[in-house]
Scaffold this motif. Structure first.
Motif, PDB file in Angstrom:
ATOM      1  N   SER A 197      -5.839   5.431  34.183  1.00 28.96           N
ATOM      2  CA  SER A 197      -4.469   5.897  34.365  1.00 28.96           C
ATOM      3  C   SER A 197      -4.343   6.912  35.490  1.00 28.96           C
ATOM      4  O   SER A 197      -3.251   7.108  36.025  1.00 28.96           O
ATOM      5  N   THR A 198      -5.439   7.561  35.857  1.00 30.21           N
ATOM      6  CA  THR A 198      -5.389   8.560  36.926  1.00 30.21           C
ATOM      7  C   THR A 198      -5.613   7.949  38.298  1.00 30.21           C
ATOM      8  O   THR A 198      -5.581   8.666  39.304  1.00 30.21           O
ATOM      9  N   GLY A 199      -5.850   6.646  38.368  1.00 29.10           N
ATOM     10  CA  GLY A 199      -6.108   6.013  39.656  1.00 29.10           C
ATOM     11  C   GLY A 199      -4.880   6.015  40.553  1.00 29.10           C
ATOM     12  O   GLY A 199      -3.745   6.020  40.093  1.00 29.10           O
ATOM     13  N   PHE A 230       3.575  15.791  39.370  1.00 25.53           N
ATOM     14  CA  PHE A 230       3.127  14.681  38.538  1.00 25.53           C
ATOM     15  C   PHE A 230       2.359  13.644  39.349  1.00 25.53           C
ATOM     16  O   PHE A 230       1.500  12.937  38.812  1.00 25.53           O
ATOM     17  N   SER A 231       2.653  13.549  40.646  1.00 22.52           N
ATOM     18  CA  SER A 231       1.958  12.559  41.477  1.00 22.52           C
ATOM     19  C   SER A 231       0.490  12.899  41.686  1.00 22.52           C
ATOM     20  O   SER A 231      -0.285  12.044  42.134  1.00 22.52           O
ATOM     21  N   LEU A 232       0.094  14.127  41.359  1.00 25.98           N
ATOM     22  CA  LEU A 232      -1.303  14.533  41.533  1.00 25.98           C
ATOM     23  C   LEU A 232      -2.219  13.955  40.462  1.00 25.98           C
ATOM     24  O   LEU A 232      -3.438  14.144  40.523  1.00 25.98           O
ATOM     25  N   ALA A 233      -1.665  13.283  39.481  1.00 31.29           N
ATOM     26  CA  ALA A 233      -2.443  12.563  38.451  1.00 31.29           C
ATOM     27  C   ALA A 233      -3.455  13.488  37.794  1.00 31.29           C
ATOM     28  O   ALA A 233      -3.107  14.517  37.243  1.00 31.29           O
ATOM     29  N   GLY A 234      -4.732  13.126  37.860  1.00 27.73           N
ATOM     30  CA  GLY A 234      -5.769  13.851  37.141  1.00 27.73           C
ATOM     31  C   GLY A 234      -6.050  15.237  37.652  1.00 27.73           C
ATOM     32  O   GLY A 234      -6.835  15.974  37.033  1.00 27.73           O
ATOM     33  N   TYR A 235      -5.434  15.635  38.749  1.00 27.74           N
ATOM     34  CA  TYR A 235      -5.667  16.970  39.274  1.00 27.74           C
ATOM     35  C   TYR A 235      -4.820  18.024  38.567  1.00 27.74           C
ATOM     36  O   TYR A 235      -4.918  19.212  38.883  1.00 27.74           O
ATOM     37  N   ILE A 268      -2.885  19.019  34.493  1.00 28.64           N
ATOM     38  CA  ILE A 268      -2.966  18.729  33.062  1.00 28.64           C
ATOM     39  C   ILE A 268      -1.861  17.780  32.609  1.00 28.64           C
ATOM     40  O   ILE A 268      -1.936  17.226  31.509  1.00 28.64           O
ATOM     41  N   PHE A 269      -0.853  17.582  33.454  1.00 31.40           N
ATOM     42  CA  PHE A 269       0.284  16.768  33.019  1.00 31.40           C
ATOM     43  C   PHE A 269      -0.112  15.320  32.750  1.00 31.40           C
ATOM     44  O   PHE A 269       0.447  14.679  31.866  1.00 31.40           O
ATOM     45  N   GLN A 270      -1.036  14.788  33.553  1.00 30.64           N
ATOM     46  CA  GLN A 270      -1.428  13.395  33.351  1.00 30.64           C
ATOM     47  C   GLN A 270      -1.995  13.184  31.950  1.00 30.64           C
ATOM     48  O   GLN A 270      -1.714  12.167  31.304  1.00 30.64           O
ATOM     49  N   GLY A 271      -2.779  14.148  31.460  1.00 30.19           N
ATOM     50  CA  GLY A 271      -3.311  14.039  30.107  1.00 30.19           C
ATOM     51  C   GLY A 271      -2.211  14.096  29.056  1.00 30.19           C
ATOM     52  O   GLY A 271      -2.247  13.356  28.072  1.00 30.19           O
ATOM     53  N   GLN A 312      -1.128  11.002  26.533  1.00 31.01           N
ATOM     54  CA  GLN A 312      -1.258  11.199  25.096  1.00 31.01           C
ATOM     55  C   GLN A 312       0.076  11.123  24.365  1.00 31.01           C
ATOM     56  O   GLN A 312       0.151  10.585  23.256  1.00 31.01           O
ATOM     57  N   PHE A 313       1.153  11.630  24.988  1.00 32.82           N
ATOM     58  CA  PHE A 313       2.369  11.864  24.210  1.00 32.82           C
ATOM     59  C   PHE A 313       3.609  11.107  24.695  1.00 32.82           C
ATOM     60  O   PHE A 313       4.521  10.882  23.899  1.00 32.82           O
ATOM     61  N   VAL A 314       3.703  10.748  25.969  1.00 31.46           N
ATOM     62  CA  VAL A 314       4.923  10.133  26.485  1.00 31.46           C
ATOM     63  C   VAL A 314       4.840   8.615  26.309  1.00 31.46           C
ATOM     64  O   VAL A 314       3.908   7.995  26.809  1.00 31.46           O
ATOM     65  N   PRO A 315       5.790   8.014  25.607  1.00 32.80           N
ATOM     66  CA  PRO A 315       5.730   6.565  25.353  1.00 32.80           C
ATOM     67  C   PRO A 315       5.653   5.762  26.643  1.00 32.80           C
ATOM     68  O   PRO A 315       6.386   6.014  27.597  1.00 32.80           O
ATOM     69  N   ALA A 316       4.729   4.799  26.651  1.00 34.77           N
ATOM     70  CA  ALA A 316       4.566   3.787  27.703  1.00 34.77           C
ATOM     71  C   ALA A 316       3.884   4.314  28.962  1.00 34.77           C
ATOM     72  O   ALA A 316       3.357   3.510  29.739  1.00 34.77           O
ATOM     73  N   LEU A 317       3.868   5.626  29.211  1.00 34.88           N
ATOM     74  CA  LEU A 317       3.194   6.106  30.412  1.00 34.88           C
ATOM     75  C   LEU A 317       1.683   5.938  30.328  1.00 34.88           C
ATOM     76  O   LEU A 317       1.003   5.966  31.347  1.00 34.88           O
ATOM     77  N   ASN A 318       1.152   5.769  29.120  1.00 33.80           N
ATOM     78  CA  ASN A 318      -0.291   5.538  28.993  1.00 33.80           C
ATOM     79  C   ASN A 318      -0.660   4.108  29.355  1.00 33.80           C
ATOM     80  O   ASN A 318      -1.835   3.747  29.306  1.00 33.80           O
TER      81      ASN A 318
END
Length: 701
Positions: free
Chosen positions: A185-187, A261-266, A268-271, A275-281
């Motif tokens: 998901s962080t790609g 949010f565009s920074l992905a894994g850089y 904490i928001f991506q995690g 984990q919590f936002v529907p469909a974003l996983n």
């Protein structure tokens, strides 16, 4: 954002509707101020929001729709909150006016009727204090109305897209995207070091084909222009100076959120999203959050330009003058800072190494020079507007011209292509030969190994209505079929020699020299010798057709079927592995009177005629999917999963007609519901216009 995704047409189609969605949300969420309606809001705008969101989803890119959907929800709640605050402020102002009028009346009591004097003499709470407090239940009623309208919009969107969303959900559960890892998901996120592209867009590369760095910049280009950034800042500051800062601040915050949010894994928001936002996983490529950044900055910049025009149309205001004065000075200082500090250093580096010019260094200098020019022009234009040397019309034109000059200059060389981009899809002669050999479409072709993919592009088979064993190229491959394919291709180096390969029905293998199949079952049957193409077509004599008859089956759990299929002793034309169904120990081959014949083959319908002397199974060598309905001699029967990812239907002895139709409930029921929703919703929106036209009085002669 749009320029960097020129090759992602569904993404652009989904994103293009977002501004109109925001406009409809703005109208739907703002509290009504019409006294004729008693403050009640129209239900038509929520319906319009639902239909516009539906169009965005039907455009075909779920991830972009999802980003825009969440942004629209946030925008709705923000407007609703702002409307509530403004309502309380209006009540407070009204209460203040009442108090002033009451004080005036107390000074002249003779002017008031006795009933009012009696009321004033009672010990009551001051009117100004009670007015500041909303009426009992008003807050609950307000938010209930907002959430009901929001629910109506979401409901209309869901029903208007049910014909696609329901099958999409079914496919998603069976595809490789049914679950993805956090790492996946962080790609394709934005690297923090790559954010310099927002200021120097050509530093690492003018196009994604030759970028400089350890990351791919295909999905992470979000340059909106230096002057646009300056305009956005002015929009926020001038809005605050004019007490109308809600919209520019909201869109500036939206842009900032998209950038983070565009920074992905850089971050904490991506995690949290995973984990919590529907469909974003279920999505990857967080760099596409730059759509928020680009649109947010663009809208904030638009409010900045509007504030200029309003400043010039009214008398001077100290706050606005101060903002404009510091605005043009800031742009000028930024340009001078670039001219004085980094440019001399880079030029010195370039001059000191004349024999080895670094492309990155040259692009850095070019970007800085361009930035100095743009900042200087922006500062000059702001000063002219501040001094009122140009009028509002000319100022608006010059501002837009500078934005165009900025964006088009730095992106002029993006993804250059001088040849025909569809050149890899022109294979008329090869496609005609394969079709002439397989008129019924019982077999597939295989063009997957080596450099052949450069000459025979993905999806070429679909353009010529041929069957490709990899299907349509997309990220939602069926998980079962993908596991079967990966198992076959990874079992040994020459995977086409694995017996299970013949299950896939690849009768024709397209290859290039030194990459030709080597098995004895392959023989060359056609060659395309065009320069730059040079394709060889081989025929696989052991490939199974679309329908095959077998009398031997074994029942195994799914986890045990794939290893059994990959065995060297597996015989695809004699044995089938089933998860459920009947275990058969019939003859290995077919009797002389037995056979199976394909009567009809269309995209959503198969019809087979079979003659058996003993019970058996007809193997349907296409990807198993629950939406297929099987009927044997007019009676419903069961389509079983066979050979891990394919299909099979049990047949008793005798002559039979087997029909398979792709008719999932999700489409049979979803289609009428979607059609009815569009008709009703459109009629609900259009009816007032038609009624007004019909009721319009006829002109008198």
């Amino acid at each position: 954002f749009a320029v960097s995704h020129l090759g992602h047409l569904p993404m652009l189609a989904a994103a293009a509707w977002f501004p109109l969605v925001l406009l409809a949300v703005n109208q739907a969420a703002r509290p009504s101020r019409s006294p004729g309606k008693g403050g009640r809001q129209s239900w038509r705008w929520p319906v319009a929001v639902g239909l516009l969101l539906a169009i965005s989803l039907l455009a075909g890119h779920f991830q972009l729709f999802l980003y825009n959907f969440y942004a629209a929800i946030i925008f709705w709640l923000a407007i609703a909150w702002r409307g509530r605050v403004e309502g309380e402020e209006r009540r407070a102002e009204g209460s203040k006016g009442d108090s002033e009028r009451k004080a005036t009346a107390e000074e002249e009591p003779g002017n008031l009727p006795p009933s009012v004097l009696l009321h004033q003499s009672q010990d009551v709470e001051p009117a100004s204090a009670s007015a500041l407090r909303p009426p009992r239940g008003a807050t609950f009623a307000y938010w209930r109305g907002q959430f009901l309208r929001l629910a109506l919009a979401v409901g209309v969107m869901g029903l208007a897209t049910l014909v696609q969303v329901w099958p999409f959900y079914e496919l998603g559960q069976l595809s490789v995207r049914s679950s993805i890892s956090y790492e996946t998901s962080t790609g394709f996120g934005v690297w923090p070091v790559g954010l310099i592209d927002l200021l120097l867009p050509n530093l690492f590369s003018p196009n994604p084909q030759a970028y400089f760095g350890y990351w791919s910049n295909t999905d992470v280009l979000g340059y909106v222009g230096l002057f646009s950034l300056g305009l956005a800042g002015l929009g926020v500051l001038l809005g605050r100076a004019g007490r109308s800062s809600f919209y520019p601040i909201f869109f500036a915050v939206l842009g900032g959120a998209g950038l983070i949010f565009s920074l992905a894994g850089y971050t904490i928001f991506q995690g949290w999203f995973y984990q919590f936002v529907p469909a974003l996983n279920l999505t990857r490529g967080a760099g596409r959050f730059l759509v928020w950044f680009d649109l947010g900055v663009a809208l904030a910049a638009a409010f900045g330009l509007q504030s200029w025009l309003e400043y010039q149309a009214r008398h001077r205001q100290a706050d606005a003058e101060r903002v404009l004065r510091w605005g043009w000075r800031s742009l000028a200082l930024a340009g001078v800072a670039l001219l004085v500090v980094p440019l001399p250093i880079l030029y010195a580096q370039l001059i000191s190494t004349p024999g080895s010019i670094n492309d990155l260094l040259v692009r850095g200098i070019d970007g800085l020079v361009t930035a100095v020019i743009l900042l200087g022009l922006g500062a000059i234009l702001l000063r002219l507007l501040y001094r009122r040397r140009v009028g509002p019309d000319l100022g608006a034109f010059l501002a837009l011209a500078l934005v165009v000059f900025d964006l088009f200059s730095v992106r002029a060389e993006f993804n250059p292509q001088t040849g025909d981009v569809a050149n890899g899809f022109y294979h008329d002669a090869t496609a005609a030969f394969i079709r002439s050999q397989d008129a019924q479409g019982q077999y597939r072709l295989d063009a997957t190994v080596g450099s052949v993919t450069q000459a025979w592009q993905a999806n070429t088979a679909q353009l010529y209505r041929l069957n490709d064993l990899r299907g349509v190229f997309n990220p939602l491959q069926l998980a079962g079929y993908e596991a079967l394919w990966n198992g076959i291709t990874s079992s040994q180096k020459d995977f086409r020699a694995v017996p299970a390969y013949n299950l896939l029905g690849a009768r024709y293998v397209i290859a290039r020299n030194k990459e030709d199949p080597t098995g004895t079952q392959f023989r060359p049957v056609y060659r395309d010798a065009r320069p730059g193409v040079k394709l060889n077509v081989f025929e696989n004599s052991q490939a199974l057709p679309l329908v095959t008859l077998v009398h031997r089956t074994e029942l195994k759990p799914q986890a045990e079927i794939l290893p059994a299929l990959l065995g060297a002793d597996f015989k695809p034309g004699e044995l089938a592995f089933l998860e459920k169904g009947r275990k058969l120990d019939g003859p290995a081959g077919l009797q002389n009177s037995e056979g199976v014949r394909l009567l009809e083959h269309r995209a959503n319908r198969l019809q087979v005629e079979a003659n058996l002397t003993s019970e058996g199974y007809v193997l349907i060598n296409q990807a198993f999917y629950p939406g297929w309905q099987a009927r044997l001699d007019g009676v419903d029967t069961t389509l079983e999963r066979a050979n891990y990812a394919l299909g099979a239907v049990y047949l008793p002895p005798g002559q039979h007609t087997l029909t398979l139709e792709f008719a999932p409930l999700s489409f049979r029921l979803g289609g009428p519901i979607t059609l009815a929703t569009w008709l009703l919703a459109t009629g609900f929106l259009v009816w007032p216009l038609l009624r007004g036209r019909w009721r319009r009085p006829k002109p008198q002669n």
